[in-house]
Design an enzyme around this catalytic site. Structure first.
Site, PDB file in Angstrom:
ATOM      1  N   ASP A 143      13.671  -8.714-114.468  1.00 25.57           N
ATOM      2  CA  ASP A 143      14.372 -10.306-114.009  1.00 25.57           C
ATOM      3  C   ASP A 143      15.202  -9.936-112.676  1.00 25.57           C
ATOM      4  OD1 ASP A 143      12.798 -11.401-116.064  1.00 25.57           O
ATOM      5  OD2 ASP A 143      14.746 -11.615-117.458  1.00 25.57           O
ATOM      6  N   MET A 187       7.123 -14.258-114.688  1.00 28.94           N
ATOM      7  CA  MET A 187       8.252 -14.136-115.404  1.00 28.94           C
ATOM      8  C   MET A 187       9.531 -14.095-114.594  1.00 28.94           C
ATOM      9  SD  MET A 187       7.590 -11.559-118.528  1.00 28.94           S
ATOM     10  CE  MET A 187       6.828 -12.161-120.218  1.00 28.94           C
ATOM     11  N   ARG A 294       5.501  -6.533-116.917  1.00 28.97           N
ATOM     12  CA  ARG A 294       6.117  -5.685-117.321  1.00 28.97           C
ATOM     13  C   ARG A 294       5.710  -4.237-117.982  1.00 28.97           C
ATOM     14  NH1 ARG A 294       9.120  -9.309-121.951  1.00 28.97           N
ATOM     15  NH2 ARG A 294       7.852  -8.595-123.555  1.00 28.97           N
TER      16      ARG A 294
HETATM   17  O1  F6P Z   1      14.074 -10.336-119.794  1.00 29.10           O
HETATM   18  C1  F6P Z   1      13.034 -10.001-119.580  1.00 29.10           C
HETATM   19  C2  F6P Z   1      11.726 -11.134-119.796  1.00 29.10           C
HETATM   20  O2  F6P Z   1      10.454 -10.453-119.682  1.00 29.10           O
HETATM   21  C3  F6P Z   1      11.789 -12.468-119.180  1.00 29.10           C
HETATM   22  O3  F6P Z   1      11.239 -12.305-118.080  1.00 29.10           O
HETATM   23  C4  F6P Z   1      11.145 -13.261-120.306  1.00 29.10           C
HETATM   24  O4  F6P Z   1      11.327 -14.701-120.024  1.00 29.10           O
HETATM   25  C5  F6P Z   1      11.368 -12.797-121.623  1.00 29.10           C
HETATM   26  O5  F6P Z   1      11.801 -11.159-121.258  1.00 29.10           O
HETATM   27  C6  F6P Z   1      10.389 -12.749-122.761  1.00 29.10           C
HETATM   28  O6  F6P Z   1      10.811 -12.511-123.756  1.00 29.10           O
HETATM   29  P1  F6P Z   1      10.072 -11.566-124.914  1.00 29.10           P
HETATM   30  O7  F6P Z   1      10.116 -10.043-124.420  1.00 29.10           O
HETATM   31  O8  F6P Z   1      10.886 -11.694-126.064  1.00 29.10           O
HETATM   32  O9  F6P Z   1       8.856 -12.302-125.100  1.00 29.10           O
END
Ligand code: F6P
Length: 405
Positions: A143, A187, A294
């Site tokens: 992020d 994201m 990611r």
């Molecule tokens: O904070 C990192 C992130 O990848 C955000 O961009 C996204 O909204 C969130 O985590 C998603 O959360 P999770 O990994 O719990 O699905």
């Protein structure tokens, strides 16, 4: 002599294992450090005394190189919020018990702004109890929303994936003679860094993304449809980048929240796709980059991975310098050639805070990213790793499930 422990927390990135390697490698060099423990599932592993001996799992230089380029968190993760110790110190006592029992003198927490809340609270508690255990935060998050630091490990690789994928989408979506709209959901929660980074394509002569919507600006469906119509008059295939975090009506997203009260965001792309279909009636597709942005380490940024390792190593030196309650940060000291130095800040400056896109990164129309931003983003996506392959696929480092159970 002392032992150390390291844990990974929050959403995965391509670079979080590289920071673990940085901590591990640096600790191996230090004669005053003996065992190097990995905590399974972030702070939960310390609370539940679930630690693994990293020296038995990471044995060779080849292991370290492979781990460095393996996405996600090899030790698992968590989204665990520590209570205020003044209100309830039960869990703090459990943490202390594990750390003392294992003779751990320093704990390294690799994570985002929520995880730095843990670094802050834990180091404060140890101070108050006169316990000499150092707690150091190593930043990470795709992020890129951590204060003080120029950028966060993990962001550069995610940005490289987003821009590369967007460029591929541009090629694919422009083949037919009919007009089309492609909406790419990115994201980044409440900050538009990752979505904005797709604008690096403009530096490469691409006109796409033609529209970029970030949470730093108000969003209106009417204005969006007007923008799309205007772009359709200029381009056959309109490409839109939209942040998952822009404000949308109730019901578009699931409404489910995590332990820190953050909503699980996803669904804006589909919502806009339906709006374009209903109101404009052209060919339209939405693409949610989802977790691929990611964890796609086959196209990670070498700059990002190298920096992630370096900031992990620097964390160990910081603890051995008798510091605690600190988070390691990058300061950009030069644009050309791009140069950063690693410094520290108090965890309180980062914990639970968010950093947003500067105003001058966003065009006055609020629906695109200005040229000013490109020199910030471009250095972070530079360089490629020599990806280790097996049977035609990137090879990954993994710890057996039974060890992590
Ligand atoms: O904070 C990192 C992130 O990848 C955000 O961009 C996204 O909204 C969130 O985590 C998603 O959360 P999770 O990994 O719990 O699905």
């Amino acid at each position: 002599m002392m032992n150390i422990a390291v844990a990974q927390s929050g959403g995965p990135t391509c670079a979080i294992n590289a920071s673990l390697v940085g901590v591990f490698k640096e600790a191996l060099k230090e004669s005053q450090i003996d065992a190097i423990f990995g905590s399974v599932n972030g702070i939960e592993g310390i609370i539940n005394n679930h630690l693994v001996d990293l020296k038995t799992l990471i044995r060779t230089n080849d292991d370290m190189e492979l781990l460095r380029q393996t996405p996600s968190t090899v030790l698992g993760s968590c989204r665990y919020k520590l209570p205020e110790y003044k209100e309830d110190d039960t869990v703090y006592k459990k943490i202390l018990k594990t750390l003392e029992q294992r003779q751990i003198g320093a704990f390294f927490y690799i994570g985002g702004n929520d995880s730095m809340d843990t670094v802050n609270k834990l180091s404060e508690y140890f101070r108050q109890e006169c316990v000499d255990i150092k707690v150091i935060g190593i930043p990470k998050t795709i992020d890129n929303d951590l204060c003080i630091t120029d950028h966060t490990p993990g962001f550069g690789s995610a940005a490289k994936y987003v821009a590369a994928t967007m460029r591929e989408i541009v090629r694919d979506s422009s083949v037919y003679s009919i007009p089309s709209v492609t909406i790419v959901e990115v994201m980044g929660r409440h900050a538009g860094w990752l979505t904005a980074s797709s604008a690096v394509l403009h530096a490469l002569g691409e006109t796409a993304p033609h529209l970029i919507y970030v949470p730093e600006r108000n969003f209106s469906l009417d204005a969006f449809l007007r923008d799309v119509r205007q772009e359709m008059a200029k381009h056959k295939a309109v490409i839109v980048a939209v942040s998952e975090g822009i404000e949308v009506p109730e019901g578009v997203q699931s409404g489910v929240v995590d332990n820190f009260g953050h909503k699980y965001l996803s669904g804006i792309g589909k919502y806009l796709e339906e709006a374009v279909r209903n109101e404009i009636g052209c060919k339209v597709r939405s693409i949610e980059l989802n977790v691929m942005q990611r964890c796609s380490s086959h196209i990670c940024s070498k700059t990002d991975i190298d920096e992630a390792e370096a900031i992990g190593s620097a964390g160990v030196s910081c603890a051995l310098n008798d510091e605690t309650g600190k988070v390691m940060v990058f300061r950009r000291v030069n644009e050309m050639p791009y140069t950063v130095v690693i410094e520290t800040t108090n965890a309180a400056n980062i914990a639970n805070n968010e950093k947003f896109l500067p105003d001058d990164f966003i065009t006055p129309s609020g629906n695109n990213i200005s040229e000013n931003a490109l020199k910030y983003f471009l250095p972070l996506i530079q360089g490629e790793l020599n990806i280790i392959m097996e049977q035609g696929l990137p090879k990954h480092f993994a710890i057996q499930e039974s060890v992590l159970k």
